[in-house]
Structures are given as structure tokens and as C-alpha cells.
Design a protein around this motif. Structure first.
Motif, PDB file in Angstrom:
ATOM      1  N   LEU A   1      -5.480   7.775  -1.721  1.00  0.00           N
ATOM      2  CA  LEU A   1      -4.796   8.391  -0.580  1.00  0.00           C
ATOM      3  C   LEU A   1      -3.707   9.339  -1.051  1.00  0.00           C
ATOM      4  CD1 LEU A   1      -4.332   8.709   2.420  1.00  0.00           C
ATOM      5  CD2 LEU A   1      -2.934   6.634   2.380  1.00  0.00           C
ATOM      6  N   ALA A   2      -2.981   8.959  -2.104  1.00  0.00           N
ATOM      7  CA  ALA A   2      -1.955   9.846  -2.652  1.00  0.00           C
ATOM      8  C   ALA A   2      -2.571  11.159  -3.122  1.00  0.00           C
ATOM      9  CB  ALA A   2      -1.228   9.156  -3.802  1.00  0.00           C
ATOM     10  N   GLY A   3      -3.694  11.072  -3.847  1.00  0.00           N
ATOM     11  CA  GLY A   3      -4.357  12.285  -4.307  1.00  0.00           C
ATOM     12  C   GLY A   3      -4.805  13.162  -3.155  1.00  0.00           C
ATOM     13  N   PHE A   4      -5.312  12.538  -2.096  1.00  0.00           N
ATOM     14  CA  PHE A   4      -5.761  13.268  -0.910  1.00  0.00           C
ATOM     15  C   PHE A   4      -4.610  14.032  -0.274  1.00  0.00           C
ATOM     16  CE2 PHE A   4      -7.077  13.451   3.605  1.00  0.00           C
ATOM     17  CZ  PHE A   4      -8.351  13.992   3.479  1.00  0.00           C
ATOM     18  N   LEU A   5      -3.453  13.376  -0.139  1.00  0.00           N
ATOM     19  CA  LEU A   5      -2.304  14.021   0.507  1.00  0.00           C
ATOM     20  C   LEU A   5      -1.678  15.079  -0.388  1.00  0.00           C
ATOM     21  CD1 LEU A   5      -0.619  10.927   2.202  1.00  0.00           C
ATOM     22  CD2 LEU A   5      -2.288  12.531   3.156  1.00  0.00           C
ATOM     23  N   ILE A   6      -1.593  14.806  -1.687  1.00  0.00           N
ATOM     24  CA  ILE A   6      -1.038  15.792  -2.619  1.00  0.00           C
ATOM     25  C   ILE A   6      -1.840  17.090  -2.563  1.00  0.00           C
ATOM     26  CG2 ILE A   6      -0.733  16.319  -5.080  1.00  0.00           C
ATOM     27  CD1 ILE A   6      -0.142  13.298  -5.460  1.00  0.00           C
ATOM     28  N   ALA A   7      -3.165  16.948  -2.369  1.00  0.00           N
ATOM     29  CA  ALA A   7      -4.048  18.122  -2.336  1.00  0.00           C
ATOM     30  C   ALA A   7      -4.130  18.754  -0.953  1.00  0.00           C
ATOM     31  CB  ALA A   7      -5.445  17.733  -2.815  1.00  0.00           C
TER      32      ALA A   7
ATOM     33  N   GLN B   1      10.658   4.539 -11.492  1.00  0.00           N
ATOM     34  CA  GLN B   1       9.423   5.323 -11.454  1.00  0.00           C
ATOM     35  C   GLN B   1       9.585   6.635 -10.677  1.00  0.00           C
ATOM     36  OE1 GLN B   1       5.842   3.038 -10.543  1.00  0.00           O
ATOM     37  NE2 GLN B   1       6.733   1.197 -11.415  1.00  0.00           N
ATOM     38  N   GLY B   2      10.806   6.976 -10.327  1.00  0.00           N
ATOM     39  CA  GLY B   2      11.060   8.260  -9.687  1.00  0.00           C
ATOM     40  C   GLY B   2      10.862   8.283  -8.195  1.00  0.00           C
ATOM     41  N   VAL B   3      10.835   7.101  -7.562  1.00  0.00           N
ATOM     42  CA  VAL B   3      10.660   7.016  -6.113  1.00  0.00           C
ATOM     43  C   VAL B   3      12.015   6.785  -5.457  1.00  0.00           C
ATOM     44  CG1 VAL B   3       9.604   5.730  -4.211  1.00  0.00           C
ATOM     45  CG2 VAL B   3       8.325   6.098  -6.351  1.00  0.00           C
TER      46      VAL B   3
ATOM     47  N   LYS C   1       0.802  -1.214   0.000  1.00  0.00           N
ATOM     48  CA  LYS C   1       0.000   0.000   0.000  1.00  0.00           C
ATOM     49  C   LYS C   1       0.842   1.274   0.000  1.00  0.00           C
ATOM     50  CE  LYS C   1      -4.334  -1.629   2.071  1.00  0.00           C
ATOM     51  NZ  LYS C   1      -5.208  -0.992   1.089  1.00  0.00           N
ATOM     52  N   GLY C   2       1.820   1.356   0.888  1.00  0.00           N
ATOM     53  CA  GLY C   2       2.647   2.559   0.928  1.00  0.00           C
ATOM     54  C   GLY C   2       3.483   2.727  -0.326  1.00  0.00           C
ATOM     55  N   VAL C   3       3.954   1.603  -0.876  1.00  0.00           N
ATOM     56  CA  VAL C   3       4.701   1.641  -2.140  1.00  0.00           C
ATOM     57  C   VAL C   3       3.839   2.256  -3.228  1.00  0.00           C
ATOM     58  CG1 VAL C   3       5.634   0.173  -3.970  1.00  0.00           C
ATOM     59  CG2 VAL C   3       6.259  -0.255  -1.594  1.00  0.00           C
ATOM     60  N   ASN C   4       2.574   1.831  -3.303  1.00  0.00           N
ATOM     61  CA  ASN C   4       1.687   2.380  -4.320  1.00  0.00           C
ATOM     62  C   ASN C   4       1.412   3.862  -4.104  1.00  0.00           C
ATOM     63  OD1 ASN C   4       1.423  -0.065  -5.664  1.00  0.00           O
ATOM     64  ND2 ASN C   4      -0.354  -0.701  -4.459  1.00  0.00           N
ATOM     65  N   VAL C   5       1.302   4.276  -2.850  1.00  0.00           N
ATOM     66  CA  VAL C   5       1.132   5.708  -2.575  1.00  0.00           C
ATOM     67  C   VAL C   5       2.333   6.484  -3.116  1.00  0.00           C
ATOM     68  CG1 VAL C   5       0.985   7.462  -0.763  1.00  0.00           C
ATOM     69  CG2 VAL C   5      -0.381   5.378  -0.579  1.00  0.00           C
ATOM     70  N   SER C   6       3.541   6.002  -2.852  1.00  0.00           N
ATOM     71  CA  SER C   6       4.737   6.675  -3.371  1.00  0.00           C
ATOM     72  C   SER C   6       4.740   6.703  -4.889  1.00  0.00           C
ATOM     73  CB  SER C   6       6.002   5.973  -2.863  1.00  0.00           C
ATOM     74  OG  SER C   6       6.426   6.500  -1.625  1.00  0.00           O
TER      75      SER C   6
ATOM     76  N   ALA D   1       2.647  12.087 -10.027  1.00  0.00           N
ATOM     77  CA  ALA D   1       2.110  13.447 -10.025  1.00  0.00           C
ATOM     78  C   ALA D   1       3.212  14.506 -10.018  1.00  0.00           C
ATOM     79  CB  ALA D   1       1.200  13.643  -8.820  1.00  0.00           C
ATOM     80  N   GLY D   2       4.480  14.059  -9.990  1.00  0.00           N
ATOM     81  CA  GLY D   2       5.592  15.000 -10.014  1.00  0.00           C
ATOM     82  C   GLY D   2       5.965  15.554  -8.659  1.00  0.00           C
TER      83      GLY D   2
END
Length: 320
Positions: free
Chosen positions: A255-261, A74-76, A38-43, A49-50
Motif C-alpha cells: 500500500l505504501a508503494g501504491f501511494l508513493i507512486a 526510523q524517520g516517522v 497496518k498504518g504504522v507499517n505503511v508509515s 522510501a525517503g
């Protein structure tokens, strides 16, 4: 920067099959190997998203090496904690109608010194982190309180925590007051110990977890969208996904979108919905890029239809 912590990461291989016939030889029409957890996918979604991200991972064996290499491509940024055991490999079978069958390996056992080193690595890596996303199940060797210890550690370092886990680990972490928790509807039902057949039932359950210590509850309701309960109010939203190819990692993309925003309020919920809807339309556990998002198709409301039946309602665990 968004730091992620995945105590039980994996390599995820997804096969697309015409149908799932037990006992037969299946010929895949496509396959894909992705870093998993899960955390890997968030990263991965944050990087797509840059936005800068670092993944803190316990890694072991050849699968661990490959996982780190794939994330780098993938830039992580990866901060690895070397462990004795071997990183697990998972298999998913995706059918054309969106049905997904997953086989998740248990993963390695972490020894006490490895557990302590993982916490210490988070502490030394989080100085620049706006958020720490702690995600997934705990591997063998870690007690349910491990996430609570991590929340305390993060708060002492001045970081905010988004927690995506379930069961005893989720309940043990609530008194430490994570800023965000992200259960799906089944995990929400498990946390309160009862079925959630309607949206109103899900709202009440989320309010209970909020009262127990969660700053905000971002709940995935499957085909019925997402729910946000926080001090700012209660919001519900949906986003269309006309072609569902795979739901692997869709909640993590949300979750990534939520945190990015920003990780708070209806604008962050809208971003979560856009990311989740985009993710389910991609193969395997591919993460959406900004070009995949359709924020104009997101619908939000505070006038909740509380009697709305939840199509993915969690009832099976509680009997007829």
C-alpha cells in the motif's frame, strides 16, 4: 506527505524458529522488535522510501512510549493521542519455509472521549497530506462506522483516503467513497460473502465493492500477485519473491508503494508489487528501502487469466 491512522497499533516481536513444535521449548535463531499495526507499517515503508510521513496513534503505557521511540528512529513523525489503556504487544513465530504463526493481542479499549480526540487529531494534522492511509482493525470502543466518519472528515479537509480494513468496518465505510481500499483475498471474500476460488471470482468481487463506493480496489492475492480494479480499468500483476522470510507487513509495504507512486493506475500497481515482493524477503516486519526493490521484475497485464485458481483462495469460512 502521507498521513497514517492506526487505531490499534502494537509492538511486534518476531522470533525465527527452526520449526514450530507444540508443547516444546523452542530456541529462536533470531528475533526482532518492530513498531506494529497496518498504518504504522505503511508509515515505516514511506519513510524508508525517503518520503515525509506522520503517524497518528493512540498510545498508552510503556509499550506506547517504546513504539513512538522506535518510529522516531526510523524517520516517522508521531502525533500521539494519549489513552488510558496500554498499547498491545504481538508475537510472531517465523519458520524457514515462510510459515508464520501470529498471536495478536486484543489491545486496549478506547473511551468515547479518546475516540473523539483521535478524530479531531486527524483533522488538525491532515492539512498537508496528499493521502491519509487508515489501516487495521478497530479497537474495542470504536463502532464500525468510525472509519466512515474519518473518510467524511478527510474529504471535508480535501484529503484522499486509502482504507485497509475488513468486516463491518469496511462495509460501513464504502458509502463514504474512500478513494482506495486494500483487501486481501480473504477479506475480499468476506466482504461479498462467498468463496473466491479463481482470479475471475476475485475480479467480480472487486467490481462489486467498486460499485458500492470504493474508488479503486487494490486486492492482494498472496502468491498470485495483486489485482487493481478502478475506473481506469482492471489490471493484474505479479512479482517474484524467491526467498520468503516473513510476510508480516508485506501488504502494508504494498500500500505504501501504491501511494508513493500516486495511488492510481498501473504504475502505482507496479510499485505496490515491487514493494510487497521486497518486503516478504526481509526478516520480521522490516520495510524495504529503494535498494531492495526490483521493479524490472514486475509483470502487469490487462489480459487477465480469469480461470486461474487462486492458491490462497478464501474458502474455509464458507464450508466445503
Amino acid at each position: 506527505m502521507i498521513l497514517t491512522v492506526t487505531p490499534n497499533p502494537s509492538l511486534d516481536r518476531t522470533y525465527e524458529v527452526p520449526s514450530l513444535d507444540r508443547g516444546r521449548v523452542l530456541r529462536a535463531t533470531g528475533d526482532q522488535v518492530d513498531p506494529g499495526g497496518k498504518g504504522v507499517n505503511v508509515s515505516r515503508a514511506v519513510a524508508a522510501a525517503g518520503v515525509r510521513t506522520t503517524a497518528v496513534l493512540p498510545l498508552g503505557g510503556a509499550p506506547g512510549i517504546l513504539l513512538a521511540e522506535l518510529l522516531g528512529l526510523q524517520g516517522v513523525d508521531v502525533t500521539a493521542v494519549s489513552i488510558t489503556g496500554q498499547t498491545r504487544s504481538n508475537i510472531s513465530l517465523a519458520e524457514p519455509d515462510g510459515t508464520l504463526t501470529k498471536i495478536n493481542a486484543p489491545g486496549p479499549e478506547l473511551f468515547p472521549e479518546e475516540s473523539a480526540l483521535l478524530l479531531e487529531t486527524v483533522r488538525t494534522s491532515c492539512a498537508d497530506a496528499a493521502w491519509i492511509a487508515c489501516c487495521g482493525s478497530l479497537p474495542r470502543g470504536l463502532e464500525p462506522r468510525w472509519y466512515a466518519d474519518l473518510v467524511d472528515l478527510a474529504h471535508a479537509a480535501g484529503a484522499r483516503i486509502a482504507l485497509d480494513t475488513s468486516g463491518p468496518a469496511l462495509l460501513a465505510a464504502l458509502p463514504a467513497r474512500p478513494e482506495v481500499i486494500k483487501p486481501n483475498v480473504s477479506e475480499l471474500a468476506e466482504a461479498v460473502g462467498r468463496p473466491l476460488p479463481t482470479l475471475g471470482d476475485a475480479v467480480k468481487a472487486a467490481e462489486e465493492l467498486h460499485a458500492l463506493g470504493a474508488g479503486a480496489v487494490l486486492a492482494s492475492l498472496g502468491a498470485d500477485g495483486q489485482l487493481l480494479v478502478s475506473a481506469e480499468g482492471t489490471f493484474h500483476g505479479t512479482a517474484p519473491a524467491p526467498l520468503v522470510r516473513s510476510n508480516v507487513g508485506a501488504g502494508d509495504a504494498s500500500l505504501a508503494g501504491f501511494l508513493i507512486a500516486g495511488g492510481t493506475g498501473p504504475d502505482a500497481l507496479a510499485a505496490a508489487l515491487a514493494h510487497g515482493a521486497a518486503a516478504v524477503q526481509l526478516p520480521g516486519s522490516a520495510m524495504p528501502t529503494p535498494a531492495d526493490l526490483r521493479p524490472d521484475q514486475v509483470t502487469l497485464t490487462q489480459d487477465l487469466p480469469l480461470d486461474l485458481p487462486l492458491r490462497d483462495a478464501a474458502t474455509a469460512a464458507f464450508g466445503p
